[in-house]
Scaffold this motif. Structure first.
Motif, mmCIF file in Angstrom:
data_model
loop_
_atom_site.group_PDB
_atom_site.id
_atom_site.type_symbol
_atom_site.label_atom_id
_atom_site.label_comp_id
_atom_site.label_asym_id
_atom_site.label_seq_id
_atom_site.Cartn_x
_atom_site.Cartn_y
_atom_site.Cartn_z
ATOM 1 N N TRP A 48 39.999 68.155 24.295
ATOM 2 C CA TRP A 48 39.135 66.995 24.377
ATOM 3 C C TRP A 48 38.115 67.066 23.249
ATOM 4 O O TRP A 48 37.576 68.133 22.963
ATOM 5 N N ALA A 49 37.824 65.938 22.623
ATOM 6 C CA ALA A 49 36.772 65.835 21.618
ATOM 7 C C ALA A 49 35.892 64.648 21.991
ATOM 8 O O ALA A 49 36.399 63.548 22.230
ATOM 9 N N GLU A 50 34.596 64.854 22.057
ATOM 10 C CA GLU A 50 33.681 63.783 22.441
ATOM 11 C C GLU A 50 33.617 62.718 21.359
ATOM 12 O O GLU A 50 33.566 63.016 20.173
ATOM 13 N N VAL A 51 33.646 61.457 21.799
ATOM 14 C CA VAL A 51 33.525 60.320 20.897
ATOM 15 C C VAL A 51 32.081 59.860 20.934
ATOM 16 O O VAL A 51 31.540 59.594 22.011
ATOM 17 N N LEU A 52 31.467 59.771 19.780
ATOM 18 C CA LEU A 52 30.102 59.270 19.706
ATOM 19 C C LEU A 52 30.164 57.818 19.282
ATOM 20 O O LEU A 52 30.581 57.507 18.175
ATOM 21 N N GLY A 53 29.764 56.930 20.178
ATOM 22 C CA GLY A 53 29.824 55.502 19.905
ATOM 23 C C GLY A 53 28.448 54.875 19.940
ATOM 24 O O GLY A 53 27.421 55.556 20.007
ATOM 25 N N VAL A 111 43.234 62.977 33.656
ATOM 26 C CA VAL A 111 42.804 62.815 32.273
ATOM 27 C C VAL A 111 42.501 61.367 31.892
ATOM 28 O O VAL A 111 42.014 61.122 30.791
ATOM 29 N N ILE A 112 42.771 60.408 32.789
ATOM 30 C CA ILE A 112 42.566 59.004 32.437
ATOM 31 C C ILE A 112 42.164 58.220 33.690
ATOM 32 O O ILE A 112 42.532 58.583 34.812
ATOM 33 N N ALA A 113 41.393 57.151 33.482
ATOM 34 C CA ALA A 113 41.006 56.289 34.603
ATOM 35 C C ALA A 113 42.240 55.542 35.108
ATOM 36 O O ALA A 113 43.045 55.044 34.323
ATOM 37 N N THR A 114 42.375 55.459 36.424
ATOM 38 C CA THR A 114 43.542 54.816 37.023
ATOM 39 C C THR A 114 43.239 53.423 37.570
ATOM 40 O O THR A 114 44.143 52.743 38.046
ATOM 41 N N ASP A 115 41.953 53.019 37.528
ATOM 42 C CA ASP A 115 41.574 51.693 38.021
ATOM 43 C C ASP A 115 40.247 51.277 37.399
ATOM 44 O O ASP A 115 39.632 52.039 36.643
ATOM 45 N N ALA A 116 39.784 50.070 37.716
ATOM 46 C CA ALA A 116 38.551 49.531 37.145
ATOM 47 C C ALA A 116 37.319 50.315 37.573
ATOM 48 O O ALA A 116 36.293 50.294 36.896
ATOM 49 N N ALA A 117 37.409 51.032 38.691
ATOM 50 C CA ALA A 117 36.285 51.844 39.162
ATOM 51 C C ALA A 117 36.185 53.163 38.404
ATOM 52 O O ALA A 117 35.245 53.924 38.599
ATOM 53 N N GLY A 118 37.175 53.465 37.562
ATOM 54 C CA GLY A 118 37.157 54.701 36.779
ATOM 55 C C GLY A 118 37.649 55.924 37.507
ATOM 56 O O GLY A 118 37.333 57.053 37.134
ATOM 57 N N THR A 119 38.443 55.713 38.557
ATOM 58 C CA THR A 119 38.965 56.835 39.319
ATOM 59 C C THR A 119 39.872 57.697 38.437
ATOM 60 O O THR A 119 40.852 57.202 37.880
ATOM 61 N N PRO A 120 39.542 58.988 38.264
ATOM 62 C CA PRO A 120 40.355 59.854 37.400
ATOM 63 C C PRO A 120 41.727 60.123 38.018
ATOM 64 O O PRO A 120 41.860 60.268 39.231
ATOM 65 N N GLY A 121 42.733 60.190 37.153
ATOM 66 C CA GLY A 121 44.074 60.506 37.613
ATOM 67 C C GLY A 121 44.937 61.011 36.469
ATOM 68 O O GLY A 121 44.496 61.127 35.324
ATOM 69 N N GLN A 122 46.176 61.298 36.810
ATOM 70 C CA GLN A 122 47.144 61.774 35.825
ATOM 71 C C GLN A 122 47.461 60.657 34.832
ATOM 72 O O GLN A 122 47.109 59.495 35.050
ATOM 73 N N LEU A 123 48.154 61.020 33.753
ATOM 74 C CA LEU A 123 48.602 60.012 32.797
ATOM 75 C C LEU A 123 49.322 58.889 33.537
ATOM 76 O O LEU A 123 50.057 59.148 34.492
ATOM 77 N N LEU A 124 49.121 57.665 33.117
ATOM 78 C CA LEU A 124 49.735 56.526 33.807
ATOM 79 C C LEU A 124 51.217 56.396 33.489
ATOM 80 O O LEU A 124 51.983 55.895 34.310
ATOM 81 N N THR A 125 51.613 56.824 32.315
ATOM 82 C CA THR A 125 53.028 56.801 31.944
ATOM 83 C C THR A 125 53.438 58.192 31.496
ATOM 84 O O THR A 125 52.667 58.894 30.824
ATOM 85 N N PRO A 126 54.639 58.609 31.854
ATOM 86 C CA PRO A 126 55.100 59.935 31.440
ATOM 87 C C PRO A 126 55.249 60.018 29.929
ATOM 88 O O PRO A 126 55.526 59.029 29.259
ATOM 89 N N THR A 135 47.952 61.234 22.116
ATOM 90 C CA THR A 135 46.520 61.159 21.852
ATOM 91 C C THR A 135 46.013 59.865 22.466
ATOM 92 O O THR A 135 46.569 58.796 22.192
ATOM 93 N N ILE A 136 44.997 59.963 23.327
ATOM 94 C CA ILE A 136 44.420 58.779 23.963
ATOM 95 C C ILE A 136 42.899 58.883 23.934
ATOM 96 O O ILE A 136 42.342 59.968 23.794
ATOM 97 N N THR A 137 42.235 57.740 24.093
ATOM 98 C CA THR A 137 40.800 57.706 24.329
ATOM 99 C C THR A 137 40.616 57.513 25.820
ATOM 100 O O THR A 137 41.274 56.668 26.431
ATOM 101 N N THR A 138 39.738 58.302 26.423
ATOM 102 C CA THR A 138 39.555 58.253 27.867
ATOM 103 C C THR A 138 38.082 58.348 28.234
ATOM 104 O O THR A 138 37.286 58.899 27.473
ATOM 105 N N THR A 139 37.728 57.807 29.384
ATOM 106 C CA THR A 139 36.374 57.945 29.907
ATOM 107 C C THR A 139 36.287 59.080 30.921
ATOM 108 O O THR A 139 35.219 59.357 31.447
#
Length: 160
Positions: A48-53, A111-126, A135-139
């Motif tokens: 993981w690398a932090e994104v500074l926005g 590693v990625i949000a699974t819904d609009a509430a930001g619930t963490p979960g596994q990758l959405l697609t294998p 490589t993805i950007t994640t919250t």
């Protein structure tokens, strides 16, 4: 791939290179043997690398935070490179090759949000069977670091 490390455990070196751990009288890992190249071992590497926005320093302090998540699902032929010993630290370099496949699927970790509430979960697609990395950007923040050897579970094909 080539990665420089500043602090590693003997177990980490066993996982990444296939070289055996050396134990003391009580069974505590105290070192490792640097043996010939192990072509029958492999490991996955997540970073993981932090994104500074723009919202990082928002006045209300409610910036969500974002990270770049890197996944190398199957790294093989781990070779230790130059060992640099200095006054303050010991660093080592690990070189390896990525391969497609590896049975990572959606992965065992959140590693990625699974819904609009930001619930963490596994990758959405294998991860595809012919893919070497994702490589993805994640919250979803990275996990808290731990210094213990923890085997991966969760229905992966763990053999390389």
């Amino acid at each position: 791939m080539e990665v420089n490390f500043y602090s590693v455990s003997p177990e980490f070196l066993e996982i990444t290179t296939g070289n055996p751990v050396v134990y003391d009288y009580s069974g505590k890992a105290v070192g490792y043997d640097d043996c010939s190249l192990q072509c029958n071992s492999g490991f996955a590497l997540e970073l993981w690398a932090e994104v500074l926005g723009e919202d990082v320093c928002s006045a209300d302090g409610t910036g969500d935070g974002a990270w770049i998540y890197f996944l190398l699902p199957w790294v093989t032929n781990g070779i230790l490179g130059d060992l640099e010993v200095g006054n303050e630290a010991v660093t080592l370099q690990l070189t390896g090759a990525t391969r497609a496949g590896g049975g990572w699927g959606r992965g065992p970790f959140d590693v990625i949000a699974t819904d609009a509430a930001g619930t963490p979960g596994q990758l959405l697609t294998p991860l595809g069977t012919n893919c070497h990395r994702r490589t993805i950007t994640t919250t979803v923040a990275p996990p808290e670091p731990i210094c213990e050897y923890v085997p991966v579970t969760g229905g992966l094909c763990l053999a390389s």
